[in-house]
Enzyme design. Structure first.
Site, PDB file in Angstrom:
ATOM      1  N   ASP A 196      -2.282  -4.509   2.823  1.00  0.00           N
ATOM      2  CA  ASP A 196      -2.364  -3.180   2.216  1.00  0.00           C
ATOM      3  C   ASP A 196      -2.909  -3.425   0.820  1.00  0.00           C
ATOM      4  OD1 ASP A 196      -1.818  -0.874   0.643  1.00  0.00           O
ATOM      5  OD2 ASP A 196      -0.446  -0.199   2.196  1.00  0.00           O
ATOM      6  N   HIS A 197      -4.149  -3.020   0.586  1.00  0.00           N
ATOM      7  CA  HIS A 197      -4.775  -3.476  -0.658  1.00  0.00           C
ATOM      8  C   HIS A 197      -4.115  -2.882  -1.904  1.00  0.00           C
ATOM      9  CE1 HIS A 197      -7.064   0.331  -0.579  1.00  0.00           C
ATOM     10  NE2 HIS A 197      -7.318   0.103  -1.847  1.00  0.00           N
ATOM     11  N   HIS A 259      -0.531   3.183   1.803  1.00  0.00           N
ATOM     12  CA  HIS A 259      -0.563   3.100   0.341  1.00  0.00           C
ATOM     13  C   HIS A 259       0.548   3.921  -0.346  1.00  0.00           C
ATOM     14  CE1 HIS A 259      -4.221   1.294   1.468  1.00  0.00           C
ATOM     15  NE2 HIS A 259      -5.011   2.352   1.420  1.00  0.00           N
TER      16      HIS A 259
HETATM   17  C1  BG6 Z   1      -8.538   3.076   1.740  1.00  0.00           C
HETATM   18  C2  BG6 Z   1      -8.856   4.377   2.408  1.00  0.00           C
HETATM   19  O1  BG6 Z   1      -7.514   2.408   2.409  1.00  0.00           O
HETATM   20  O2  BG6 Z   1      -8.129   3.327   0.395  1.00  0.00           O
HETATM   21  C3  BG6 Z   1      -9.927   5.122   1.635  1.00  0.00           C
HETATM   22  O3  BG6 Z   1      -9.301   4.138   3.734  1.00  0.00           O
HETATM   23  C4  BG6 Z   1      -9.527   5.283   0.203  1.00  0.00           C
HETATM   24  O4  BG6 Z   1     -10.185   6.392   2.222  1.00  0.00           O
HETATM   25  C5  BG6 Z   1      -9.108   3.961  -0.406  1.00  0.00           C
HETATM   26  O5  BG6 Z   1     -10.646   5.808  -0.512  1.00  0.00           O
HETATM   27  C6  BG6 Z   1      -8.513   4.169  -1.783  1.00  0.00           C
HETATM   28  O6  BG6 Z   1      -8.332   2.940  -2.408  1.00  0.00           O
HETATM   29  P1  BG6 Z   1      -8.345   2.824  -3.980  1.00  0.00           P
HETATM   30  O7  BG6 Z   1      -7.993   1.398  -4.243  1.00  0.00           O
HETATM   31  O8  BG6 Z   1      -9.717   3.215  -4.446  1.00  0.00           O
HETATM   32  O9  BG6 Z   1      -7.310   3.779  -4.480  1.00  0.00           O
END
Ligand code: BG6
Length: 510
Positions: A196-197, A259
């Site tokens: 989960d990034h 997230h």
């Molecule tokens: C991804 C989603 O996991 O996270 C995207 O699939 C989203 O739709 C993105 O834009 C958001 O990541 P961050 O790090 O830009 O908040």
């Protein structure tokens, strides 16, 4: 600029990771070029990439090891977050191989084994293998099975074998459970790293430090002092070219069980017994498990979903979601969702957690705002005060990386006048961290076998269990209650109403 009074604690993690070979499935895709290789490059610059390291790409398209290496080499300067240093580039790309093959085909794994045998002999990577599944989700289970059946992922002779699974992990509770069951039938939990990034973000990792490395917050971190919590992940980005994926997914699936729930779990979890993967993941799963599951009617009442209409985002014209390429013109997929959730435990009983996320909003802003209860006595009732400022602790995740406290103060002067003021800690004022891709710590942790930032099977399933009633309720009547909002706004009016019903309002999106 004011510096804190504490010296930095020594960086205990600053040792190169274990020797290993990284095998990327779906290697010719965007993720490899845009994030993975730049992250490996940053690890090399920091001296954290193992000396014995090799990279094997696996993908369908015809190519060769030389062409693949050249491709990565050429795209690196485009996506690197720091200046290019040739020595570090060589450490990442010195040993690159390419295996062309269909991930569904047994033959691919035979070819991969031959490459691994050769490289492991030549590069002394000690048999450690990190398989990174950067493929579309349909590939996760079949590739996992092939890796298991071919023995490539079997841990033996002291070598570790780990598998990183990209998001999305399932599309609902049943599919997430099925995927866990499949993978756990062939791999051990300690071999599976579900990415989960959001957990790669420094500001997200700091939530635990804020809560548990300070004596200040814990005594007031509960229903006696906290009135409600708002979690906002607002994006100014539109769906753009991701219409096909997004229209089948929607904001709820795309952002919430992963997230937003990671943020919620970090804010709401009990202190773990140790700062160690199993202790932390158990507490996170447990607090998610304590979230009230909604009945059909509650799910409809406590959720708002909406689609963006045309408008202007940051002064750029934006077409309506339904006009996006690969989106059905009568699509009922939501690009915005807001939820009210309650946690049934002693710490949080009766403290609503309001969550919202959406595309094409006024600005990109991710923050957690903790609203403390008002002072119990209206002592300043007769003073010229329209409205006392609310006490918020705001954890800015991105793009403003900060922690702020909002409170009331006396406006200087002979009479008592009160105004809202704020104190803000900004990361950039204290730390000189080099820009990163956000994948460095995640990859490094995987290479040293630390799963603290990777959700476990129980945490993933707990997340899907909470969103499932919303998915079910919406599926039954897809068009009912689907609101709309102007692109570039703060979201639909219905989301304001969700809080107004409780006498509350959202914080503005900056
Ligand atoms: C991804 C989603 O996991 O996270 C995207 O699939 C989203 O739709 C993105 O834009 C958001 O990541 P961050 O790090 O830009 O908040």
């Amino acid at each position: 600029m004011t510096r804190g009074n504490g010296a930095a604690t020594p960086n205990a993690a600053a040792r190169p990771a274990d020797p290993c070979c990284l095998v990327i499935f779906g290697a010719t895709g965007d993720l490899t070029h845009r994030l993975l290789v730049p992250a490996l490059y940053n690890l090399a610059v920091e001296g954290l990439l193992p000396r014995a390291f090799a990279l094997i790409g696996v993908a369908r398209s015809p190519s060769s090891s030389e062409a693949f290496a050249a491709d990565l080499r050429n795209s690196l300067p485009k996506f690197a977050t720091r200046d290019i240093d040739e020595v570090a580039v060589r450490r990442v790309l010195d040993c690159v191989a390419y295996v062309q093959g269909d991930p569904d085909d047994d033959g691919t794994y035979g070819k991969l084994r031959r490459e691994l045998d050769r490289i492991e002999r030549e590069r002394a990577t000690q048999g450690n293998r990190l398989f990174y599944l950067a493929t579309p989700p349909a590939g996760f289970a079949p590739i996992g099975c092939h890796l298991g059946e071919s023995g490539l992922a079997r841990e033996e002779n002291g070598a570790w074998r780990r598998v990183v699974i990209e998001k999305p992990f399932g599309t609902d509770l049943a599919s997430a459970r099925a995927l866990n069951r499949k993978l756990l039938g062939i791999l051990h939990e300690h071999q599976i790293f579900r990415i989960d990034h959001y957990l790669g973000k420094e500001t997200v990792q700091n939530i635990m430090v804020l809560r548990f490395a300070n004596g200040l917050f814990e005594p007031i971190w509960n229903r006696h002092h906290i009135e409600h919590v708002q979690i906002t992940v607002a994006e100014s980005l539109t769906v753009g070219r991701r219409g096909a994926y997004y229209d089948a997914t929607g904001a709820l699936r795309d952002m919430v069980p992963n997230h937003l729930f990671q943020l919620l779990a970090l804010i709401a979890m009990e202190p773990p017994a140790r700062f160690a993967a199993d202790a932390v993941r158990a507490e996170k799963a447990q607090v998610l498990d304590a979230i009230q599951l909604q009945s059909h009617d509650e799910a409809l009442r406590n959720a708002v979903r909406a689609q963006y209409d045309h408008g202007y985002v940051e002064n750029r014209p934006v077409e309506a979601y339904r006009e996006t390429p690969d989106v059905k013109p009568d699509s009922t997929t939501e690009t915005y969702v807001a939820l009210k959730l309650m946690i049934d435990n002693w710490r949080w009983a009766n403290v609503p957690f309001y969550l919202r996320t959406g595309k094409a909003l006024r600005a990109k802003q991710t923050e957690v705002a903790i609203k403390f209860k008002q002072a119990p006595v209206a002592m300043f009732r007769d003073m010229p005060v329209d409205r006392l400022a609310e006490n918020f602790l705001v954890i800015g995740i991105q793009p403003n990386e900060c922690i702020g406290l909002e409170f009331n103060a006396k406006i200087p002067g002979p009479s008592i006048r009160i105004g809202g003021v704020g104190m803000t800690f900004k990361y950039q004022d204290y730390f000189d961290a080099a820009p990163s891709t956000g994948y460095e710590t995640l990859i490094y942790d995987c290479m040293i076998g630390d799963a603290i930032l990777y959700p476990r099977a129980d945490g993933i399933e707990a997340g899907w269990r909470i969103v499932q009633p919303f998915l079910d309720a919406w599926r039954e009547a897809p068009a009912d209650g689907l609101a709309s909002y102007r692109a570039g706004s703060d979201g639909p009016k219905d989301a304001d109403d969700l809080l107004a019903r409780d006498g509350r309002r959202w914080r503005p999106i900056a």
